[in-house]
Design a protein around this motif. Structure first.
Motif, PDB file in Angstrom:
ATOM      1  N   HIS A 297       0.828  -1.210   0.000  1.00  0.00           N
ATOM      2  CA  HIS A 297       0.000   0.000   0.000  1.00  0.00           C
ATOM      3  C   HIS A 297       0.865   1.263   0.000  1.00  0.00           C
ATOM      4  N   SER A 298       1.930   1.262   0.805  1.00  0.00           N
ATOM      5  CA  SER A 298       2.817   2.428   0.868  1.00  0.00           C
ATOM      6  C   SER A 298       3.483   2.689  -0.470  1.00  0.00           C
ATOM      7  N   LEU A 299       3.815   1.612  -1.169  1.00  0.00           N
ATOM      8  CA  LEU A 299       4.521   1.753  -2.447  1.00  0.00           C
ATOM      9  C   LEU A 299       3.594   2.223  -3.561  1.00  0.00           C
ATOM     10  N   THR A 300       2.361   1.741  -3.566  1.00  0.00           N
ATOM     11  CA  THR A 300       1.471   1.970  -4.716  1.00  0.00           C
ATOM     12  C   THR A 300       0.255   2.846  -4.415  1.00  0.00           C
ATOM     13  N   SER A 301      -0.069   3.025  -3.127  1.00  0.00           N
ATOM     14  CA  SER A 301      -1.291   3.719  -2.690  1.00  0.00           C
ATOM     15  C   SER A 301      -2.559   2.949  -3.035  1.00  0.00           C
ATOM     16  N   ALA A 302      -2.417   1.739  -3.571  1.00  0.00           N
ATOM     17  CA  ALA A 302      -3.581   0.908  -3.878  1.00  0.00           C
ATOM     18  C   ALA A 302      -4.024   0.167  -2.626  1.00  0.00           C
ATOM     19  N   ASP A 303      -5.264  -0.280  -2.635  1.00  0.00           N
ATOM     20  CA  ASP A 303      -5.800  -1.031  -1.498  1.00  0.00           C
ATOM     21  C   ASP A 303      -5.516  -2.514  -1.678  1.00  0.00           C
ATOM     22  N   PHE A 304      -4.911  -3.103  -0.678  1.00  0.00           N
ATOM     23  CA  PHE A 304      -4.637  -4.539  -0.663  1.00  0.00           C
ATOM     24  C   PHE A 304      -5.258  -5.144   0.594  1.00  0.00           C
ATOM     25  N   ALA A 305      -5.729  -6.364   0.468  1.00  0.00           N
ATOM     26  CA  ALA A 305      -6.190  -7.131   1.623  1.00  0.00           C
ATOM     27  C   ALA A 305      -5.233  -8.295   1.831  1.00  0.00           C
ATOM     28  N   ILE A 306      -5.275  -8.890   3.014  1.00  0.00           N
ATOM     29  CA  ILE A 306      -4.404 -10.041   3.284  1.00  0.00           C
ATOM     30  C   ILE A 306      -4.652 -11.154   2.271  1.00  0.00           C
ATOM     31  N   SER A 307      -5.900 -11.289   1.835  1.00  0.00           N
ATOM     32  CA  SER A 307      -6.237 -12.334   0.852  1.00  0.00           C
ATOM     33  C   SER A 307      -5.646 -12.053  -0.530  1.00  0.00           C
ATOM     34  N   ASP A 308      -5.100 -10.845  -0.725  1.00  0.00           N
ATOM     35  CA  ASP A 308      -4.475 -10.500  -2.011  1.00  0.00           C
ATOM     36  C   ASP A 308      -2.997 -10.869  -2.058  1.00  0.00           C
ATOM     37  N   VAL A 309      -2.464 -11.392  -0.960  1.00  0.00           N
ATOM     38  CA  VAL A 309      -1.061 -11.818  -0.902  1.00  0.00           C
ATOM     39  C   VAL A 309      -1.008 -13.316  -1.190  1.00  0.00           C
ATOM     40  N   ILE A 310      -0.258 -13.688  -2.216  1.00  0.00           N
ATOM     41  CA  ILE A 310      -0.184 -15.090  -2.643  1.00  0.00           C
ATOM     42  C   ILE A 310       1.179 -15.673  -2.293  1.00  0.00           C
ATOM     43  N   PHE A 311       1.159 -16.734  -1.513  1.00  0.00           N
ATOM     44  CA  PHE A 311       2.366 -17.478  -1.174  1.00  0.00           C
ATOM     45  C   PHE A 311       2.348 -18.802  -1.935  1.00  0.00           C
ATOM     46  N   SER A 312       3.517 -19.361  -2.139  1.00  0.00           N
ATOM     47  CA  SER A 312       3.567 -20.694  -2.748  1.00  0.00           C
ATOM     48  C   SER A 312       3.205 -21.739  -1.701  1.00  0.00           C
ATOM     49  N   LYS A 313       2.684 -22.843  -2.173  1.00  0.00           N
ATOM     50  CA  LYS A 313       2.362 -23.972  -1.299  1.00  0.00           C
ATOM     51  C   LYS A 313       3.206 -25.154  -1.738  1.00  0.00           C
ATOM     52  N   ARG A 314       3.785 -25.837  -0.789  1.00  0.00           N
ATOM     53  CA  ARG A 314       4.678 -26.952  -1.116  1.00  0.00           C
ATOM     54  C   ARG A 314       4.092 -28.275  -0.649  1.00  0.00           C
TER      55      ARG A 314
END
Length: 365
Positions: A297-314
């Motif tokens: 958000h600080s970098l882009t000023s766009a709104d992000f939610a925790i669900s918008d963060v994608i991690f890999s699954k192993r």
């Protein structure tokens, strides 16, 4: 090993083109020494669990996640299963969410954003929307990363003349003749199709749907009168995406500068663009999901939610191993040079095998 050599050679090319000395003898000494240097140690083997897999592209096309004309893309394996985080990214970006993709090296981050963006363009083409003008801007921290995308995009869009693309960096010539296109194709061992805009003049006159550049050049594009024509309001009606690769590199004073630059850039759009940030290390730096969202958000000023963060699954290792072979026994097997009795004595210490064949014994072990 092959990739490490490739990185070494490309980084030397970058250093060679970045540092130029006034005196030719100094330049020769620099190049000579650079050839002798090993810029890093390794490669090292990292024992990581494999990524979880999802559906393949054929499945996503059949279920209308991706459009039918997505099959026009070349140099794409439609039957190979995607990683689950790639499939998740396609769905999330398709649904209009700004996204942070923080998965490890070699996890296919490029496909995470390139597939949904190309799909969006191809859907527009199906609907008859062939308007010129930027649809997506891809920002990289340095030219070497921009150049890495060149061959890939050329191959993928070879059969998609409706989608135009261009690379605007310090290496992009002001003008380009037909001979330049032929020469460029010969150097890269590929035909340069008409949908690639290879000169600054072409990009200004007909802004490509996909514009690849770096943040330094983007600032020039926003302040130089000639280049600013790329961002004329009437050419931004369909602009939707800003992709920041290696987003973790934008921190400190540089991060503040990039943030202000992105605010200026986003302010040109008729509606708020959708941001996609990628990083191999954001999720490995001990940052919580909340901290990653705050950074984005600080970098882009766009709104992000925790669900918008994608991690890999192993895929985790199921159960415990039955046994672990001692290093000394590996050495003993090597020295046995195929002698059945010696290998049998070692193998039967670990596993039950009544084989009378060396290859089968080693397989069982």
């Amino acid at each position: 090993i092959e990739r490490s050599r490739y990185i070494n050679e490309r980084y030397k090319d970058y250093l060679r083109s970045t540092f130029e000395f006034g005196k030719s003898n100094l330049q020769e000494l620099f190049v000579e020494q650079l050839e002798q240097e090993r810029l890093f140690k390794g490669p090292y083997v990292d024992m990581s669990f494999p990524f979880q897999r999802g559906h393949d592209l054929n499945y996503l096309i059949e279920h209308d996640v991706l459009c039918k004309s997505f099959r026009k893309l070349e140099d794409v394996n439609f039957s190979r299963p995607l990683y689950s985080h790639q499939e998740e990214s396609i769905e999330l970006i398709k649904n209009g969410r700004s996204t942070v993709i923080t998965t490890g090296t070699g996890s296919g981050k490029t496909e995470c954003f390139l597939y949904p963006i190309l799909n969006d363009l191809l859907r527009d083409v199906e609907k008859g929307n062939n308007d010129i003008g930027i649809r997506a801007i891809f920002l990289y921290p340095m030219n070497a990363l921009v150049n890495d995308q060149v061959d890939r995009i050329r191959k993928m869009l070879r059969n998609c003349p409706e989608i135009t693309f261009g690379f605007f960096t310090a290496e992009t010539p002001e003008k380009a003749s037909a001979n330049y296109r032929i020469k460029l194709g010969e150097e890269n061992e590929i035909e340069i199709t008409d949908n690639e805009l290879v000169s600054r003049e072409e990009i200004r006159e007909n802004p490509p749907h996909l514009l690849f550049t770096n943040y330094s050049m983007l600032e020039y594009l926003l302040i130089r009168p000639n280049d600013y024509s790329i961002f004329k309001p009437e050419r931004l009606d369909n602009w939707k995406y800003i992709v920041l690769d290696e987003a973790h590199s934008y921190y400190g004073s540089k991060g503040i500068e990039i943030s202000l630059l992105l605010r200026r850039l986003a302010g040109l759009a008729h509606k708020r663009p959708q941001f996609v940030l990628t990083s191999a290390t954001l999720g490995e730096q001990g940052k919580s999901e909340e901290a990653i969202v705050e950074f984005a958000h600080s970098l882009t000023s766009a709104d992000f939610a925790i669900s918008d963060v994608i991690f890999s699954k192993r895929i985790s290792l199921q159960g415990k191993p039955k046994y672990r072979i001692k290093g000394a026994d590996y050495t003993a097997i090597k020295e046995a040079t195929g002698e059945f009795d010696n290998i049998s004595n070692i193998a039967t210490k670990y596993c039950d095998s009544d084989s009378t064949n060396v290859s089968e014994l080693l397989y069982d072990l």
